[in-house]
Write a protein that holds these residues in place. Structure first.
Motif, short mmCIF file in Angstrom:
data_model
loop_
_atom_site.label_atom_id
_atom_site.label_comp_id
_atom_site.label_asym_id
_atom_site.label_seq_id
_atom_site.Cartn_x
_atom_site.Cartn_y
_atom_site.Cartn_z
N LEU A 183 21.33 -37.31 22.87
CA LEU A 183 19.92 -37.59 22.26
C LEU A 183 19.49 -38.89 22.77
N THR A 184 18.13 -38.79 22.85
CA THR A 184 17.29 -39.69 23.22
C THR A 184 15.97 -40.08 22.36
N ALA A 185 15.54 -41.10 22.46
CA ALA A 185 14.13 -41.47 21.92
C ALA A 185 13.37 -41.97 23.00
N PRO A 186 12.18 -41.89 22.97
CA PRO A 186 11.18 -42.52 23.87
C PRO A 186 11.15 -43.87 23.94
N GLU A 187 11.41 -44.78 22.94
CA GLU A 187 11.40 -46.02 22.81
C GLU A 187 12.77 -46.58 23.85
N GLY A 188 13.85 -45.81 23.58
CA GLY A 188 15.00 -46.15 24.46
C GLY A 188 14.69 -45.66 25.76
N ILE A 189 14.29 -44.76 26.25
CA ILE A 189 13.92 -44.34 27.65
C ILE A 189 12.92 -45.46 28.11
N PRO A 235 14.04 -36.47 14.68
CA PRO A 235 14.75 -36.15 13.50
C PRO A 235 16.21 -36.53 13.70
N GLY A 236 16.72 -36.47 15.02
CA GLY A 236 17.84 -37.07 15.19
C GLY A 236 19.27 -36.41 14.72
N LEU A 237 20.46 -37.05 14.40
CA LEU A 237 21.70 -36.28 14.01
C LEU A 237 22.18 -37.27 13.16
N GLY A 238 21.88 -38.56 12.69
CA GLY A 238 22.57 -39.37 12.29
C GLY A 238 23.12 -40.62 13.12
N ASP A 239 24.17 -41.19 12.58
CA ASP A 239 24.77 -42.07 13.23
C ASP A 239 26.03 -41.28 14.07
N ALA A 240 25.92 -41.44 15.40
CA ALA A 240 26.69 -40.49 15.89
C ALA A 240 28.45 -40.94 16.02
N GLY A 241 28.32 -42.28 16.05
CA GLY A 241 29.64 -42.75 15.97
C GLY A 241 30.40 -42.46 14.52
N THR A 248 19.71 -36.13 29.80
CA THR A 248 20.05 -35.92 28.11
C THR A 248 19.75 -34.43 27.61
N ALA A 249 20.38 -33.96 26.29
CA ALA A 249 19.82 -32.81 25.84
C ALA A 249 18.63 -32.70 25.34
N ALA A 250 17.95 -33.69 24.92
CA ALA A 250 16.83 -33.72 24.34
C ALA A 250 16.25 -35.15 24.12
N VAL A 251 14.81 -35.32 23.88
CA VAL A 251 14.20 -36.52 23.76
C VAL A 251 13.28 -36.13 22.43
N ASP A 252 13.79 -36.98 21.47
CA ASP A 252 13.45 -36.53 20.19
C ASP A 252 11.67 -37.44 19.81
N SER A 253 11.31 -37.47 18.66
CA SER A 253 10.01 -37.98 18.35
C SER A 253 10.01 -39.36 18.62
N HIS A 254 10.82 -39.94 17.75
CA HIS A 254 10.55 -41.69 17.59
C HIS A 254 11.74 -42.26 16.82
N LEU A 255 11.76 -43.71 16.63
CA LEU A 255 12.65 -44.35 16.05
C LEU A 255 12.18 -44.59 14.44
N ASN A 256 12.97 -44.74 13.56
CA ASN A 256 12.41 -45.16 12.23
C ASN A 256 12.56 -46.48 11.98
N ASP A 257 12.32 -47.16 10.89
CA ASP A 257 12.24 -48.30 10.60
C ASP A 257 13.68 -49.09 10.81
N PRO A 293 26.24 -41.27 23.35
CA PRO A 293 25.52 -40.11 22.71
C PRO A 293 24.24 -40.41 22.38
N MET A 294 23.81 -41.59 21.87
CA MET A 294 22.37 -42.00 21.49
C MET A 294 21.79 -42.84 22.38
N LEU A 295 20.69 -42.74 22.81
CA LEU A 295 19.94 -43.74 23.50
C LEU A 295 18.67 -44.00 22.40
N ALA A 296 18.80 -45.24 21.69
CA ALA A 296 17.57 -45.13 20.50
C ALA A 296 16.70 -46.38 20.89
N THR A 297 17.27 -47.54 20.49
CA THR A 297 16.43 -48.67 21.06
C THR A 297 16.38 -48.98 22.53
N GLY A 298 17.66 -48.62 23.15
CA GLY A 298 17.82 -48.71 24.51
C GLY A 298 18.58 -49.98 24.84
#
Length: 209
Positions: free
Chosen positions: A161-167, A196-202, A181-190, A130-135
């Motif tokens: 959902l994906t983040a530019p960093e993971g892509i 903005p995401g959707l939290g932890d998908a799992g 993917t359904a969307a490429v969001d803004s970024h990853l937080n610390d 579901p989530m492509l975060a750090t990749g």
């Protein structure tokens, strides 16, 4: 290559998934529905051949799937809900599982399970997460598939959902793999979460926190 599915139904359901008020049951159902809609786009280029048959009216040639058979590979655990939805669309597909989790300190992927179809090298492979975060996890999973004989051009990574960093990581490590993917969001937080995401998908799929 990244394909963003902008269909209104996909975007509406994704917005419902983002809402923190959405409960476990509805979130899980939405994740399956979005996955099914993503699969329509991801499988748009499947090969067809003509088969002759008779309808109640006439005999003629009609399109049927041909070419490579399919495999769905879920990155555990959150990828399961996607694969379970998509297998209803392609029930003859074989299903594999790759177990990875992200170390909370280093954010690096840690492998703990790998079970793939023996003929994975001969199949079109659709990886679900579901989530492509750090990749990191997705890249490691794709590497496992390639090590097992799958060709990058036959692998599609499907993420809600994906983040530019993971892509960027997938494009660097596996430039031959397509992302849907359904969307490429803004970024990853610390903490490595998509914003903005959707939290932890799992956690939201299975009600664990």
């Amino acid at each position: 290559m990244v394909t963003v599915v902008t269909h209104p139904l996909v975007q509406h359901k994704l917005t419902l998934m983002r809402d923190e008020r959405t409960g476990v049951k509805e979130f899980r159902e939405l994740a399956g529905e979005v996955s099914l809609l993503l699969a329509y786009e991801a499988m748009r280029d499947l090969d067809l051949a003509q088969e002759r048959l008779r309808t109640p009216i006439v005999e003629d040639d009609f399109p049927v799937l041909s070419g490579k058979k399919l495999a769905l590979v879920a990155i555990l655990r959150a990828g399961l809900v996607m694969t379970e939805a998509i297998v209803d669309l392609v029930p003859a597909a074989k299903v594999g599982h790759i177990g990875l989790y992200r170390d909370p300190q280093t954010l690096a992927p840690v492998a703990y399970y790998n079970k793939l179809p023996a003929d994975i090298a001969d199949r079109r492979v659709f990886v679900t997460d579901p989530m492509l975060a750090t990749g990191g996890s997705a890249s490691a999973a794709i590497r496992s598939l390639k090590d097992a004989g799958a060709q990058g051009g036959n692998i599609t990574l499907m993420c809600i959902l994906t983040a530019p960093e993971g892509i960027a990581v997938i494009e660097r490590d596996h430039p031959d793999v397509r992302i849907v993917t359904a969307a490429v969001d803004s970024h990853l937080n610390d903490h490595g979460y998509i914003v903005p995401g959707l939290g932890d998908a799992g956690d939201r799929i299975y009600g664990t926190k």
